[in-house]
Design a protein around this motif. Structure first.
Motif, PDB file in Angstrom:
ATOM      1  N   ARG A 354     -28.786 -86.381  49.899  1.00 55.70           N
ATOM      2  CA  ARG A 354     -28.743 -85.211  49.020  1.00 55.70           C
ATOM      3  C   ARG A 354     -27.302 -85.056  48.536  1.00 55.70           C
ATOM      4  NH1 ARG A 354     -32.795 -82.193  53.071  1.00 55.70           N
ATOM      5  NH2 ARG A 354     -34.763 -82.796  52.059  1.00 55.70           N
ATOM      6  N   PHE A 355     -26.614 -84.007  48.949  1.00 58.42           N
ATOM      7  CA  PHE A 355     -25.208 -83.879  48.579  1.00 58.42           C
ATOM      8  C   PHE A 355     -24.375 -84.635  49.620  1.00 58.42           C
ATOM      9  CE2 PHE A 355     -26.902 -80.108  46.404  1.00 58.42           C
ATOM     10  CZ  PHE A 355     -26.416 -80.355  45.136  1.00 58.42           C
ATOM     11  N   ASP A 356     -24.424 -85.955  49.511  1.00 60.74           N
ATOM     12  CA  ASP A 356     -23.778 -86.772  50.527  1.00 60.74           C
ATOM     13  C   ASP A 356     -22.380 -87.220  50.115  1.00 60.74           C
ATOM     14  OD1 ASP A 356     -24.688 -88.290  48.496  1.00 60.74           O
ATOM     15  OD2 ASP A 356     -25.904 -89.650  49.713  1.00 60.74           O
ATOM     16  N   ARG A 357     -21.921 -86.850  48.945  1.00 58.85           N
ATOM     17  CA  ARG A 357     -20.539 -87.171  48.561  1.00 58.85           C
ATOM     18  C   ARG A 357     -19.794 -85.872  48.304  1.00 58.85           C
ATOM     19  NH1 ARG A 357     -18.809 -91.745  44.322  1.00 58.85           N
ATOM     20  NH2 ARG A 357     -19.558 -92.935  46.100  1.00 58.85           N
ATOM     21  N   HIS A 358     -18.749 -85.663  49.077  1.00 60.40           N
ATOM     22  CA  HIS A 358     -17.948 -84.453  48.962  1.00 60.40           C
ATOM     23  C   HIS A 358     -16.611 -84.813  48.321  1.00 60.40           C
ATOM     24  CE1 HIS A 358     -20.233 -82.348  52.491  1.00 60.40           C
ATOM     25  NE2 HIS A 358     -21.031 -82.791  51.535  1.00 60.40           N
ATOM     26  N   VAL A 359     -16.297 -84.124  47.247  1.00 67.40           N
ATOM     27  CA  VAL A 359     -15.041 -84.358  46.531  1.00 67.40           C
ATOM     28  C   VAL A 359     -14.208 -83.084  46.652  1.00 67.40           C
ATOM     29  CG1 VAL A 359     -13.966 -84.867  44.316  1.00 67.40           C
ATOM     30  CG2 VAL A 359     -16.138 -85.962  44.938  1.00 67.40           C
ATOM     31  N   VAL A 360     -13.063 -83.200  47.266  1.00 66.73           N
ATOM     32  CA  VAL A 360     -12.177 -82.055  47.460  1.00 66.73           C
ATOM     33  C   VAL A 360     -11.334 -81.866  46.202  1.00 66.73           C
ATOM     34  CG1 VAL A 360     -10.339 -81.070  48.871  1.00 66.73           C
ATOM     35  CG2 VAL A 360     -12.133 -82.454  49.937  1.00 66.73           C
ATOM     36  N   VAL A 361     -11.336 -80.639  45.700  1.00 69.20           N
ATOM     37  CA  VAL A 361     -10.539 -80.289  44.518  1.00 69.20           C
ATOM     38  C   VAL A 361      -9.521 -79.243  44.962  1.00 69.20           C
ATOM     39  CG1 VAL A 361     -10.605 -79.563  42.113  1.00 69.20           C
ATOM     40  CG2 VAL A 361     -12.607 -80.681  43.130  1.00 69.20           C
TER      41      VAL A 361
END
Length: 640
Positions: A354-361
């Motif tokens: 599902r939301f398996d890629r987390h991109v930190v901003v």
């Protein structure tokens, strides 16, 4: 007379009731009681007595009768009784139900009663009944309580049935679904002009998202070997860092439709409505694939579930989970969500698949802030003295939205002052207003307090200038802003600090103590003020962190202590030891600040007087002043 009545009776017996009515209304017969009784009987037999339109015929018959009888009709005991007695009750159907002793009631007139006295008065006057001079008097019978209640129940029941039928029809035909799809917020934006070049200060996040752009342009290239690209990308970061702009930039770079919605738009008190909206959104996205679905503030519907949640909240999140699982690799639909609280999301939402890629901003660094300022100044005239690097250094922790607000406030200030471009002074004003608040120009401050504030801020500035490890002084001011009567601003010599040395931390303690030391040296211990409260609080917090978190105490040792645990896991001996070490660090800083200010007391007087006169001095002006006073403005040897 009797022959006429007998003739009418025979006609009635022969069933020729219309002939009886015609003979009577032609005024060719005497209007006796017996004749009138046969007339009424004929009306009843032909079922014309209940018609409102034909009641006037009865009136004319009664008028003809009353006109010939005159005052005798008024003196008669009862008109209805005489009519009932005619032909032995031949007209009894009418007399029993319609003609009453006090008058007679006409069907269709709401139970109104016609008084025989009124008819008699009409006959006596010799005028037509129902005219302006002789109107017909009626009394309306009030309905009973039970009849009114029954009427109300019928109306409410009918309204309920209509509403239920309408709701069932809307649900059956899916009208609510179409109305949701007609929402402008759920329509795809086929064109977007935002590109990666427009997004500044988040280079690492852009590099991670470039792979998504390549996948949207050619999905088969990535799936040819059986691999699957992430279906969901979660953008995590503080507010105002450009998460929405990044999602738009992905769509702009790939040239695909962009669906934008917010997590709160799925919230609904009715069970099933939020889940239906999720289905409608993803159904529209699949029809426009390849595309991007961006859900802002997804924590509004994606928070961790617990048994106490309302049913509609569970159904909305469950539908979101199902839709994310229902994608196929070849569909080309990428779901991007943004949140400020990733720890609050449900575990099922952020699992692989599902939301398996987390991109930190994150918030931009000093170079990122400079680039963001450059972008905002593309449409705003900038003066030649503007140094965006200096502004970027002085705004640590500012997000992209904060920097946009800073430029906007500076532009408004320059326009209000009549400038043709935004200068450095306007930007400094905007920065001070955002950090410290607006100037308190209406504050009434005595000359003594202004002088004391000048010495206080001058003490901070001098200790910072003559202490090794302290950041250079950027500006000192005694203009009241917010809750502060003055302030000394320091900027790092290099870029943003990622780690701080022990020497720099000790220098910060010395600078915090400089204000209180200056007050004691100039005004005496009995005249010190409460102005150093924030300085002491900051110094105490920093010293405690050095002891409990950073391991910078020889007596406590290299250990991390949860000092905020309120004693549950911290012994009283350890707490006392921490307090002793904190006090020792603060006392040493106080002694070092006292030594610096006693050594440079001449410069302190000069600096305080200059602050009183000009209210605000830059770091360059302060160093120039110290050079004029004693020919030197550098730093002393490193503090021990």
């Amino acid at each position: 007379m009797a022959v006429s009545a007998q003739h009418l009776r025979e006609l009635n017996r022969a069933g020729q009731h219309d002939a009886v009515i015609q003979l009577f209304e032609s005024d060719r017969l005497a209007a006796t009681e017996e004749v009138f009784g046969q007339y009424v009987k004929a009306l009843a037999k032909t079922d014309k007595l209940n018609s409102t339109a034909l009641m006037q015929t009865l009136y004319r018959g009664a008028q003809s009768y009353m006109g010939q009888q005159g005052a005798a009709a008024a003196a008669a005991p009862s008109f209805a009784a005489r009519a009932a007695a005619a032909e032995g009750g031949g007209g009894g159907g009418f007399a029993a139900s319609a003609l009453r002793p006090q008058g007679f009631s006409l069907p269709g007139m709401g139970g109104a009663l016609l008084e025989p006295a009124a008819l008699g008065a009409t006959a006596a006057a010799g005028t037509a009944l129902g005219s302006a001079k002789n109107p017909i008097y009626m009394m309306q019978a009030e309905p009973t309580f039970w009849s009114q209640l029954w009427r109300s129940v019928r109306m409410l029941g009918l309204a309920f049935l209509l509403m239920a039928g309408l709701g069932a029809m809307v649900e059956e035909r899916g009208l609510s679904s179409r109305s949701i799809l007609n929402n402008p917020d759920l329509r795809p934006q086929s064109e977007t002009t935002t590109k990666f070049a427009d997004v500044k200060g988040v280079d690492e996040a852009k590099s991670e998202l470039e792979e998504i752009v390549a996948y949207l342009k050619d999905p088969h290239k990535f799936t040819s070997l059986g691999g699957k690209l992430p279906k969901g990308v979660l953008l995590v970061g503080p507010p105002g860092t450009g998460k929405t702009m990044l999602a738009r930039a992905i769509a702009g770079e790939a040239g695909v439709p962009f669906f934008y919605t917010s997590g709160s738009e799925f919230e609904e008190m009715f069970v099933g409505v939020g889940a239906r909206r999720v289905r409608d959104l993803f159904a529209a996205a699949k029809k426009n694939a390849p595309c991007i679905v961006f859900i802002d503030e997804i924590d509004a519907i994606g928070g961790s579930r617990n048994p106490k949640d309302q049913q509609y909240m569970k159904m909305t999140l469950n539908q979101m989970l199902v839709e994310l699982d229902g994608f196929k690799p070849s569909e080309g639909v990428i779901v991007i969500a943004a949140t400020n609280f990733p720890e609050s999301l449900d575990k099922a939402l952020v699992r692989p698949g599902r939301f398996d890629r987390h991109v930190v901003v994150p918030n931009p660094d000093v170079e990122g802030r400079r680039q963001i300022l450059e972008v905002h100044f593309e449409k705003i005239p900038r003066a030649a003295d503007v140094d965006l690097k200096v502004i970027a250094k002085g705004t640590p922790g500012f997000s992209g939205a904060d920097l946009a607000n800073l430029v906007n406030v500076a532009a408004l200030k320059a326009a209000r002052d009549g400038h043709v471009s935004v200068g450095m002074g306007d930007l400094e004003y905007a920065k001070d207003r955002i950090i410290m608040g607006a100037e308190r120009k209406s504050a009434v401050i005595s000359e003594k307090n202004r002088k004391l504030t000048a010495y206080h801020e001058g003490g901070h500035a001098l200790v910072a200038l003559y202490t090794d490890g302290a950041h250079p002084v950027h500006k000192a001011t005694v203009v009241p802003r917010g809750m502060a009567l003055g302030m000394v601003t320091q900027l790092p010599e290099t870029d943003d600090e990622t780690s701080v040395s022990r020497r720099q931390l000790l220098a910060k303690l010395d600078v915090c103590m400089g204000g209180r030391v200056a007050e004691e040296l100039i005004f005496g211990e009995k005249d010190v003020t409460t102005g150093a409260s924030s300085d002491l609080e900051q110094a105490t917090r920093l010293a405690r962190a050095m002891v409990t978190r950073y391991g910078m105490s020889d007596r406590v040792g290299q250990i991390s202590i949860n000092y905020e645990d309120e004693g549950r896991s911290l012994s009283s001996e350890t707490r006392a030891l921490v307090e002793d070490e904190v006090k020792s660090l603060l006392s040493a800083a106080y002694a070092r600040a006292t030594a610096v200010l006693k050594q440079h007391e001449k410069e302190l007087h000069a600096l305080a007087q200059e602050l009183v006169d000009k209210e605000t001095l830059t770091g360059a002006q302060i160093r120039e002043l110290l050079t004029r006073v004693n020919g030197k403005g550098g730093r002393a040897a490193p503090a021990s």
